[in-house]
Scaffold this active site. Structure first.
Site, short mmCIF file in Angstrom:
data_model
loop_
_atom_site.label_atom_id
_atom_site.label_comp_id
_atom_site.label_asym_id
_atom_site.label_seq_id
_atom_site.Cartn_x
_atom_site.Cartn_y
_atom_site.Cartn_z
N CYS A 186 -5.68 -1.06 5.84
CA CYS A 186 -4.44 -0.38 5.49
C CYS A 186 -3.88 -0.81 4.13
O CYS A 186 -2.93 -0.22 3.64
CB CYS A 186 -3.37 -0.62 6.54
SG CYS A 186 -4.03 -0.77 8.21
N HIS B 136 6.07 -1.12 4.16
CA HIS B 136 4.88 -0.79 4.94
C HIS B 136 5.37 -0.07 6.20
O HIS B 136 4.84 0.98 6.55
CB HIS B 136 4.10 -2.05 5.30
CG HIS B 136 2.87 -1.78 6.12
ND1 HIS B 136 1.76 -1.16 5.60
CD2 HIS B 136 2.58 -2.03 7.42
CE1 HIS B 136 0.84 -1.04 6.56
NE2 HIS B 136 1.31 -1.56 7.67
N HIS C 150 0.75 6.95 9.41
CA HIS C 150 0.17 5.81 8.70
C HIS C 150 -1.19 6.29 8.22
O HIS C 150 -2.12 6.46 9.03
CB HIS C 150 0.05 4.64 9.69
CG HIS C 150 -0.55 3.40 9.12
ND1 HIS C 150 -1.21 3.34 7.92
CD2 HIS C 150 -0.58 2.13 9.60
CE1 HIS C 150 -1.62 2.13 7.69
NE2 HIS C 150 -1.26 1.35 8.69
#
Lengths: 319, 109, 413
Positions: free
Chosen positions: C166, C297, C334
């Site tokens: 990520c 985030h 995400h």
């Protein structure tokens, strides 16, 4: 970037064994042991099982992909080879980094997860195995095993990736993001086929800022530099391949191999030290022209990468 | 791990069978590195068998699927999952509840 | 023009001159940004693969438009990841005013981030169910993707794929920035790209990373994330090159660190996050109190948000409650390897427009995590420098700082 960078340690794990046995086997033209139907003497499992390696760091989780295990072991060897004690890492963990190439990634884990998923009628993918699917698993696991908290990067690319990684490591070191970067790869060339040598490899270099290496009293390392190519078509010499300058000339100069941009080399494992002559015609045809600097100095080590075997071999420039 | 057929509904669920099956799950599905024969009832799932929080979640999911029971996150977070002994008792109790039977609390043999 | 480094050598500034996006909110950057500012959600029920046995069937999925399909056909693309990447790169290059004829004369690089890409499924534009049962041949497909893209865009310099889960998109941007600043590159195309498929959703269902409802970052009810797909591309250029065309922002700093804690969960102390943010600020030559906006985030998992709060609190001190922060993950999901890149696009646009998009699905922020979370409506803000964070599986962390082009670097006088 003006910053001297030294190679101070190497860790290597291969089907032919560790560093010493690997290079000896190359010179002798030996084959790696094959796990065939008739050869029941080889232990099951991956490379660490084959080589009988039992480091306590391999117990760090219930499940580890073989690539992660191999990276843990190769990094430990590189660290030891460089004379870096674990306490040095523990005292300053953010100054050490890891940069690995991973083109194939943890295929053994994925294959196992798929097999299990099929057995479960497609209902439940193992979360333990899925946690280990990522391409950065080897680098991340090695970081956990050794407490290394600086930049942690994993990259994929073309077949000269291992060479490019030296440049990326140089960037991290020259920009001061770390003073030591463990750079290399942990890769498998195929997934779990029985009748082959165990197709796993890991090679990790310890690269450091020269001033750091000197300050901690490290032995002489090899200086990371760059081979440049000249050509009538180029306005100025173009950097073509990272190279390492050995601290002293070799007593018996061997032939030169120079990597020209994206060309990959098919190398015969049986005769690795004789790769030079194939490239003389290229030199003679003017497709590659060594620079003045290269012709005059001794002890350059170029890193061609074999696409077929996925490893870096060494050639040395003549005096 | 294979899924059992409908006859599993009527299979005997006693402590010994459940413990054996749990050990197999721990080794085959959760990659616990201790051989089945060496896992003890009093073993702590986390400190002796190395099952971390991610592993516990996976274990609960497998158990829910296999035995057709439900384990709430409170139950999963509590002492019920501390040792293999307690876990097997919990599973046994849940199966009995699902079938509407009284709980068999002690193992035989 | 450039800034003086410690040794008195003038290092060039790195400017963002083009943006390209493909996301659940639309086919280009304008649609993404309009959607984010308007508080729209791109989360929808999955249509591209089967839904059984999944903990949630919602995702930031992209339903290919006729135009996107036609583009794939025209360029003979057989993989979804290549499609997303090329759409976004095309948009970014056009936005930056580069044609290939001129680009190929420069020293150009390509650095893209991704997590698993299409390595778990057969290559396709939109058949994304789990592999049929035989060994999947796509494990080492990134080399092929890189070759394809490098050739298509005539990238003469290095072409790399960063695979730090990520954090990959953010890491890719940092590497690209340093290639320009320190290695003589003139233009680097960077960002991230990723695709959704059933294997990823099965995996995250098993890992319990998925919320059973919606992403609700920094709320007491938060219980997981949802994933999305797409691509975000930034054209970074050396300042001397970027002349007449308007420039979005300067890419001023980047940081990298690793938690070395657990293969999936973050270090709850936030030490790795503090380090990575601090490194990015230091690289940009600014102080925590100079930051006018943080693009979080903000994945909405219980562990991440608590950790991210702790880290911001530690690094920013009292400024933590003042700086407007936001997460765009509730809007587009995400996006894994592309998350850092799409979030960088949003961060750059926040700088350009001096506006922060709202964080969706937040009724009331968690009082235990007191940040100035922008929710409800987009908010105007005075932003000279903005920070974007990405914390990935394996504990790989990345942060990047963007600054207004005319912002004065803070100097110690």
């Amino acid at each position: 970037m003006n910053c001297d960078i030294l190679l101070t340690g190497i860790g290597l794990l291969s089907p032919l064994g560790g560093k010493e046995s690997f290079f000896r086997a190359l010179g002798e033209g030996a084959e790696a042991p094959c796990r065939t139907a008739g050869n029941a003497s080889l232990p099951p499992g991956g490379l660490t099982e084959l080589l009988g390696i039992k480091s306590p760091k391999l117990q760090l989780a219930r499940y580890l992909d073989p690539l992660a295990k191999n990276a843990i072991v190769a990094l430990e060897e590189a660290m030891g080879d460089a004379g870096i004690a674990p306490q040095a890492v523990a005292q300053d963990p953010y100054s050490f980094g890891i940069l690995l190439a991973a083109t194939r990634g943890p295929g053994a884990t994925r294959d196992r997860a798929y097999e299990q998923l099929r057995a479960r009628q497609g209902k439940l993918l193992s979360s333990t195995l899925f946690s280990n699917f990522g391409y950065n698993v080897a680098a991340a696991t090695a970081a956990i095993a050794h407490g290394i908290k600086g930049p942690n990067l994993t990259m994929a690319g073309r077949s000269n990736l291992s060479l490019l990684l030296l440049r990326r490591a140089r960037q991290l070191l020259a920009t001061g993001r770390a003073h030591t970067v463990f750079t290399g790869f942990s890769e498998s060339l195929a997934n779990g086929e029985a009748a082959r040598p165990v197709p796993e490899w890991s090679c990790i270099f310890c690269l450091e800022r020269a001033e750091r290496a000197r300050q901690r009293g490290a032995g002489a390392g090899a200086l990371l530099t760059e081979i440049e190519l000249e050509s009538p078509e180029l306005a100025q010499p173009r950097p073509c391949a990272p190279a390492l300058r050995l601290p002293r000339a070799l007593p018996q100069p061997l032939s030169l191999a120079v990597l020209a941009e994206a060309e990959t080399l098919e190398l015969d494992l049986g005769d690795p030290l004789g790769i030079g002559p194939e490239y003389l015609p290229l030199l003679q045809a003017g497709r590659i022209k060594a620079t003045e600097r290269l012709r005059e100095e001794t002890g350059y080590v170029a890193f061609p990468v074999s696409a077929r075997h996925g490893l870096a071999l060494l050639g040395v420039a003549p005096a | 791990m294979s899924h059992q057929s409908e006859s599993e509904e009527n299979a005997v669920a006693d402590k010994e069978t459940i413990v054996k099956e749990l050990k197999e799950i721990l080794v085959e599905d959760l990659f616990v590195s201790i051989p089945v024969g060496e896992i003890k009832l009093e073993d702590s799932l986390s400190s002796d068998l190395g099952v971390d929080s991610v592993g516990l979640v996976e274990l609960v999911t497998i158990l829910e699927e296999k035995y057709r029971i439900e384990i709430s996150s409170d139950e999963a977070a509590s002492e019920n999952l501390r040792t293999l002994d307690r876990l097997s008792s919990l599973v046994l109790a849940k199966i009995a509840a699902r079938r509407g039977e009284p709980v068999v609390s002690e193992s035989h043999g | 023009m450039g800034e003086a480094s410690g040794r008195g050598v003038c290092l060039p500034r790195v400017l963002v001159t083009g943006l390209g996006s493909v996301s659940a909110l639309g086919e280009n950057t304008a649609q993404l940004w309009d959607g984010l500012l308007a508080g729209r959600s791109g989360i929808k029920p999955l249509a591209n693969f089967r839904r059984e046995h999944l903990r949630n069937v919602l995702a930031g999925e992209i339903r290919l438009s006729a135009a996107q399909r036609e583009y794939a056909e025209r360029h003979r693309l057989d993989s979804r990841i290549a499609l997303f990447a090329r759409l976004a790169i095309d948009e970014a290059l056009t936005d930056a005013g580069w044609t290939l004829v001129y680009l190929q004369k420069k020293k150009v690089g390509l650095v893209l981030g991704t997590s698993l890409g299409m390595s778990l499924v057969e290559k396709s534009i939109d058949q994304l169910d789990e592999c049929a049962g035989e060994q999947v041949e796509t494990y080492d497909d990134f080399a092929g993707l890189v070759e394809e893209l490098a050739e298509a865009y005539r990238v003469s310099g290095e072409a790399l794929v960063v695979t730090t889960a990520c954090a990959a998109g953010t890491n890719a941007i940092g590497i690209a920035k340093d290639m320009i600043r320190h290695e003589g590159y003139e233009v680097v195309l960077c960002g991230g790209v990723d695709t959704l498929d059933r294997m990823k959703y099965l995996g995250h269902s098993a890992l319990n990373t998925l919320t059973p409802t919606l992403i609700r970052p920094f709320t007491p009810e938060r219980d997981g994330t949802l994933f999305g797909e797409g691509a975000g591309i930034l054209v970074l250029e050396r300042e001397s090159l970027a002349q007449e065309l308007p420039t979005y922002a300067a890419c001023a700093g980047a940081g990298y660190s690793c938690d070395a804690h657990h293969i999936t969960g973050p270090d709850p102390s936030g030490a790795g996050a503090v380090k990575v943010m601090g490194q990015a600020l230091g690289d940009a030559g600014i102080r925590p109190q100079d930051v006018g906006h943080i693009n979080l985030h903000g994945s909405g998992t219980p562990l991440n948000d608590a950790m991210e709060y702790a880290a911001i609190r530690e690094l920013f001190g009292s400024a933590a409650e003042r700086i407007p922060v936001s997460s765009i993950k509730p809007a587009i999901g995400h996006v894994m390897g592309a998350a850092g890149a799409l979030e960088a696009v949003a961060t750059v646009l926040s700088l350009r427009d001096q506006r922060v998009p709202p964080t969706l699905n937040v009724a009331a922020p968690d009082p235990e995590l007191p940040l100035n979370l922008v929710c409800g409506e987009a908010r105007m803000a005075a932003i000279e420098h903005a920070l974007s964070n990405s914390f990935g599986f394996g504990g790989c962390n990345g942060s990047v700082v963007f600054s207004r082009v005319n912002a004065e670097p803070w100097t110690d006088l």
